[in-house]
Design a protein around this motif. Structure first.
Motif, short mmCIF file in Angstrom:
data_model
loop_
_atom_site.label_atom_id
_atom_site.label_comp_id
_atom_site.label_asym_id
_atom_site.label_seq_id
_atom_site.Cartn_x
_atom_site.Cartn_y
_atom_site.Cartn_z
N THR A 1 -4.20 -0.67 -7.15
CA THR A 1 -4.97 0.53 -7.46
C THR A 1 -4.14 1.80 -7.54
OG1 THR A 1 -6.95 1.78 -6.79
CG2 THR A 1 -5.47 1.10 -5.04
N PHE B 1 -15.64 8.19 -1.84
CA PHE B 1 -16.66 7.13 -1.84
C PHE B 1 -17.72 7.39 -0.76
CE2 PHE B 1 -12.64 5.23 -3.27
CZ PHE B 1 -13.02 4.97 -4.58
N ASN C 1 -6.31 4.34 -6.98
CA ASN C 1 -7.51 4.90 -6.35
C ASN C 1 -8.46 5.42 -7.43
OD1 ASN C 1 -9.26 5.36 -4.31
ND2 ASN C 1 -8.40 7.32 -3.69
N ARG D 1 0.84 -1.18 0.00
CA ARG D 1 0.00 0.00 0.00
C ARG D 1 0.89 1.25 0.00
NH1 ARG D 1 -5.18 1.65 -0.99
NH2 ARG D 1 -6.14 2.80 0.70
N GLU E 1 -11.61 1.92 -10.93
CA GLU E 1 -10.22 2.29 -11.17
C GLU E 1 -9.23 1.51 -10.34
OE1 GLU E 1 -12.39 4.90 -10.81
OE2 GLU E 1 -12.46 5.56 -12.88
N PRO F 1 -12.39 -4.57 -7.89
CA PRO F 1 -12.29 -3.13 -7.60
C PRO F 1 -13.65 -2.63 -7.08
CG PRO F 1 -12.69 -3.43 -9.92
CD PRO F 1 -12.63 -4.82 -9.30
N GLY F 2 -13.73 -1.32 -6.83
CA GLY F 2 -15.03 -0.72 -6.50
C GLY F 2 -15.10 0.03 -5.19
N GLY F 3 -13.95 0.52 -4.67
CA GLY F 3 -13.99 1.26 -3.41
C GLY F 3 -14.66 0.39 -2.35
N GLU G 1 -4.14 8.15 -3.54
CA GLU G 1 -4.51 7.33 -2.40
C GLU G 1 -4.66 8.14 -1.11
OE1 GLU G 1 -5.96 4.10 -3.04
OE2 GLU G 1 -4.07 3.97 -4.13
N SER H 1 -7.77 0.90 3.43
CA SER H 1 -8.25 0.43 2.13
C SER H 1 -9.47 -0.47 2.30
CB SER H 1 -7.14 -0.37 1.46
OG SER H 1 -7.60 -0.98 0.29
N SER H 2 -10.18 -0.68 1.20
CA SER H 2 -11.27 -1.67 1.18
C SER H 2 -10.89 -2.88 0.33
CB SER H 2 -12.54 -1.05 0.60
OG SER H 2 -12.98 0.00 1.40
N MET H 3 -9.70 -2.89 -0.22
CA MET H 3 -9.34 -3.97 -1.15
C MET H 3 -9.32 -5.32 -0.41
SD MET H 3 -6.67 -2.19 -3.76
CE MET H 3 -5.52 -1.50 -2.60
N GLU I 1 -17.76 7.11 -8.34
CA GLU I 1 -17.29 5.74 -8.31
C GLU I 1 -17.17 5.13 -9.69
OE1 GLU I 1 -17.36 1.52 -6.84
OE2 GLU I 1 -18.02 2.52 -8.64
N LYS I 2 -16.00 4.66 -10.00
CA LYS I 2 -15.78 3.88 -11.23
C LYS I 2 -14.83 2.76 -10.86
CE LYS I 2 -15.81 8.20 -13.75
NZ LYS I 2 -14.77 9.16 -14.16
O1 DON Z 1 -8.03 1.04 -1.38
C1 DON Z 1 -9.20 1.35 -1.56
O2 DON Z 1 -10.12 0.93 -0.90
C2 DON Z 1 -9.52 2.29 -2.70
N1 DON Z 1 -8.38 3.09 -3.02
C3 DON Z 1 -10.00 1.49 -3.87
C4 DON Z 1 -10.48 2.39 -4.98
C5 DON Z 1 -11.26 1.70 -5.99
O3 DON Z 1 -11.59 0.55 -5.89
C6 DON Z 1 -11.64 2.56 -7.15
N2 DON Z 1 -12.44 1.85 -8.04
N3 DON Z 1 -13.58 1.78 -7.95
#
Ligand code: DON
Length: 563
Positions: free
Chosen positions: A390, A425, A392, A97, A371, A463-465, A411, A443-445, A368-369
Motif C-alpha cells: 500500500t 478510516f 495508504n 512496512r 488504494e 485492500p480496504g483499510g 502511511e 496496519s490492518s493489512m 475510503e477507496k
Molecule cells: O495499512 C493499513 O491498514 C492501511 N494503510 C491500508 C489502507 C488501505 O487499505 C486503503 N485502501 N482502501
C-alpha cells in the motif's frame, strides 16, 4: 429499516449492479495461479512462472509490475507485508512496512498552538514514512526466490520503459484523484499528462521510473536506498519540508517475524502479526465465532450476522486499545488470539447488540477507496504467497519524487496522530500506536494462508483499510463454513463493523430483509454501503486433486489466471 436507509440501499444495489458485482470468472489450473488487482501485473507473474520461476519469483515480479501499472496502490514508495509458505520449510512473514523518519515525534501533526492538523498526516511530504517496498521485495527475492533479481524486475522495467495502454480502471483512478495529484507538479506531469489526463488506450511511458527499476536490478536495495535514487528522494523531501533523510533510508530495516497462527474448526490460519492488526483481529473473531454451532442453512439468518458483527466490534475495540508496533509497545498477541480469551469475551455476545462507547457521526467511508492492493500466487510445488502492499490513501501523499517517477505513501496517518483523533478510516487508536521515531504505524493489512494438514488450501487478502480484516473474515467463513468456491466466496456481499463508529456498513444483499429487520430490533445500527467493501484476490487449492482455483474480486478490475 427507515426509508432514507432503504433509499440508499436501493441506490447501492444499482451502483453495485453497475459495478458488475456478480461472481467473477473462476480460473483453474493444475500448474500455477496468479490473482492480482491489475491484468498486466498478473501477466508479469505468469511470464516468470513460464520462465521456470516459483510462486515467490512470480510474486516479486507482480509486486514490481504493480508499481508501474497500478500507481494508485502498487508502489516503490510504500510498504507491505508478505506471508509465504515453502513446502518442507514452513511459513514465513516479511514485514516491509514503512518506518517513521527519525525526526518524527508524537506532536508532529500539531501546530504551534497545539491544534491537530489531520491533513498534514495525509497529504504532502510530511505524510510519508520511509518506504519499505523495495527493501522488502529484494529481501524476499534473495532469501526465498530462485531467479536473479534482474529477471523478476524485467517485466516491470519493460512496462515502464516501453509503456503500456492505459486501461479504463487506470484512467478512472487517475481522474478520481486529479486534485491530489494535480497539487504536486511532478505528479501532475507524469500521472495527469500535465493536466490533460491520461485517457483509456493512451500509451503510458515512465522513463524515470524505469531508471529507478534498472538501478534496483543492478544494485539491489542499494539502487533505491543509496546513490542516485536516494539523492532524488532526499532532494524531494527538502523541496517540500519533508522529514526523510539519507540516514533514514540507510536505516530502513526489513523484518521477518514469527507468523501469527490460529485454528478454526480444524483448519490452521497463518497470518500477519503486528505491526499489522489484521492477523490478530482475524484470529480473535474466528475464535469467538467457533464457540457457536453453525450450519450453512443458518447463513442468511439474523443470528449468524449478529454474532459476526459482535465479534467484529470486540476485535476492533481490542485493536484500538492494545495494538501498535511490537518493537516499541507491548502487544498482547498471544492473549488476544487465545481460545481462553475468546471464551472470556464470548458471553458478552447476547441477544441485543452491544453499544460501542463514544458513538461518533464521522464518516470514515467518505475517505475510503481501494488504494491498497493484494495479490495471491501459488505454484504446483505448493509454494504459496499472500502479499498486501500500500501507499495508504488516494495515490499516497500525492507527491512524486521528482526525477524518479514514483509516488510516496501517506502511511503516517495510520498512527494515532493525537489521542482520540480518528485517522482517515475513522479508527480511534491508542497509546501503543502513537507517532514515534523509527516506529511502524499499525496496519490492518491481512495477507493470510489457510492450511489443512500442513498444506495451503486458501491464499487470501484485500485492500480496504479496516474493512480488510473483515473482508478476509467473510471470505474465510464462506469457504470454510459454507463450502463456497473461491469466486462465489469473494463475490458474496459483505458487511463491516469496526467498534467505532458503532454501526454496521452493509453492501447490498449482505443481509436478507428479514435478518435486517431482526437485527434492527436487537439494537444494531445498519447502514447501506453504496460501493464495494474490499477487492479480494484469492486462490483455493483443492486438497484432493491439487487443482488451483483463482478469482479476482468482481467489485474491481483484477485478473486471476492460471498457467
Ligand atoms: O495499512 C493499513 O491498514 C492501511 N494503510 C491500508 C489502507 C488501505 O487499505 C486503503 N485502501 N482502501
Amino acid at each position: 429499516m427507515p426509508s432514507p436507509i432503504r433509499a440508499a440501499w436501493i441506490l447501492g444495489v444499482i451502483a453495485s449492479t453497475l459495478a458488475g458485482q456478480t461472481p467473477g470468472t473462476l480460473a483453474r489450473s493444475s500448474e500455477a495461479m496468479v490473482a492480482s488487482a491489475e491484468p498486466f501485473a498478473t501477466e508479469a507473474g505468469l511470464e516468470i512462472l513460464k520462465a521456470g520461476g516459483t510462486a515467490v519469483d512470480a510474486a516479486v515480479a507482480v509486486g514490481f509490475a504493480l508499481a508501474v501499472t497500478y500507481p494508485v496502490a502498487g508502489n516503490l514508495g510504500g510498504g507491505g507485508f508478505m506471508v509465504i509458505h515453502l513446502p518442507g520449510q514452513g511459513e514465513f512473514t516479511v514485514d516491509y512496512r514503512e518506518m517513521a523518519p527519525a525526526a518524527a515525534h508524537r506532536d508532529l501533526y500539531r501546530d504551534q498552538d497545539g491544534k491537530v492538523d489531520p491533513e498534514a498526516s495525509r497529504r504532502g511530504h510530511r505524510a510519508a514514512g520511509v518506504p519499505g517496498s523495495v527493501a522488502g521485495l529484494c529481501h524476499v527475492q534473495a532469501r526465498f526466490g530462485t531467479l536473479p533479481l534482474g529477471a523478476v524486475l524485467a517485466p516491470a522495467i519493460r512496462l515502464a520503459s516501453e509503456g503500456f495502454r492505459v486501461s479504463p480502471a487506470l484512467a478512472r483512478s487517475l481522474r478520481a484523484d486529479r486534485d491530489v495529484l494535480g497539487a504536486y507538479p511532478e505528479s501532475k506531469r507524469i500521472f495527469l499528462a500535465d493536466g490533460e489526463l491520461r485517457k483509456e488506450g493512451d500509451q503510458f511511458l515512465q522513463p524515470e521510473l524505469a531508471g529507478v527499476l534498472v538501478r534496483i536490478a543492478e544494485k539491489g536495495r542499494a539502487g533505491f536506498y543509496e546513490g542516485a535514487t536516494a539523492d532524488l528522494l532526499v532532494a524531494e523531501m527538502k523541496r517540500g519540508k519533508g522529514l526523510i533523510t539519507h540516514e533514514d533510508l540507510l536505516a530502513y530495516e526489513v523484518k521477518e517475524r514469527a507468523p501469527l497462527r490460529g485454528r478454526y474448526r480444524g483448519f490452521d490460519i497463518v497470518s500477519m502479526p503486528p505491526p499489522s492488526s489484521g492477523g490478530i483481529a482475524l484470529i480473535q473473531m474466528l475464535n469467538l465465532l467457533e464457540g457457536f454451532d453453525y450450519q450453512p442453512s443458518e447463513r442468511s439468518g439474523p443470528d449468524r450476522a449478529h454474532r459476526i458483527i459482535e465479534s467484529m466490534r470486540l476485535a476492533f475495540r481490542d485493536r484500538a486499545l492494545h495494538l501498535g508496533d511490537p518493537d516499541f509497545a507491548a502487544v498482547p498477541a498471544k492473549g488476544l488470539t487465545s481460545k481462553a480469551y475468546a471464551a472470556h469475551l464470548r458471553p458478552q455476545i447476547r441477544e441485543r447488540a452491544m453499544v460501542s462507547r463514544n458513538l461518533t457521526d464521522a464518516d470514515p467511508f467518505a475517505y475510503e477507496k481501494t488504494e491498497t492492493t493484494h495479490y495471491s500466487v501459488m505454484d504446483k510445488s505448493g509454494i504459496a504467497v499472500a502479499c498486501t502492499t500500500t501507499l495508504n490513501g488516494g495515490h499516497g501523499c500525492g507527491v512524486t519524487v521528482t526525477g524518479a517517477g514514483f509516488l510516496l505513501n501517506n502511511e503516517m496517518d495510520d498512527f494515532a496522530i493525537a489521542p482520540g483523533v480518528p485517522n482517515m478510516f475513522d479508527l480511534i487508536q491508542g497509546e501503543a500506536n502513537a507517532v514515534g521515531p523509527k516506529k511502524r504505524p499499525l496496519s490492518s493489512m491481512t495477507p493470510t494462508l489457510v492450511m489443512k494438514d500442513g498444506k495451503v488450501m486458501l491464499v487470501i487478502g484485500s485492500p480496504g483499510g479496516p474493512t480488510i480484516i473483515n473482508t478476509v473474515l467473510h471470505v474465510v467463513l464462506n469457504v470454510l463454513d459454507d463450502g463456497m468456491e473461491i469466486d462465489a466466496a469473494i463475490a458474496a456481499p459483505r458487511f463491516h463493523h469496526q467498534w467505532l463508529p458503532d454501526r454496521t456498513q452493509c453492501e447490498p444483499k449482505s443481509l436478507t430483509e428479514s435478518a435486517e429487520s431482526v437485527l434492527g430490533k436487537r439494537g444494531h445500527r445498519l447502514e447501506a454501503r453504496t460501493y464495494g467493501i474490499g477487492d479480494a484476490q484469492g486462490i483455493r487449492r483443492d486438497l484432493k486433486s491439487g487443482i488451483l482455483f483463482g478469482a479476482a474480486d468482481p467489485r474491481r478490475s483484477g485478473l486471476a489466471k492460471g498457467l
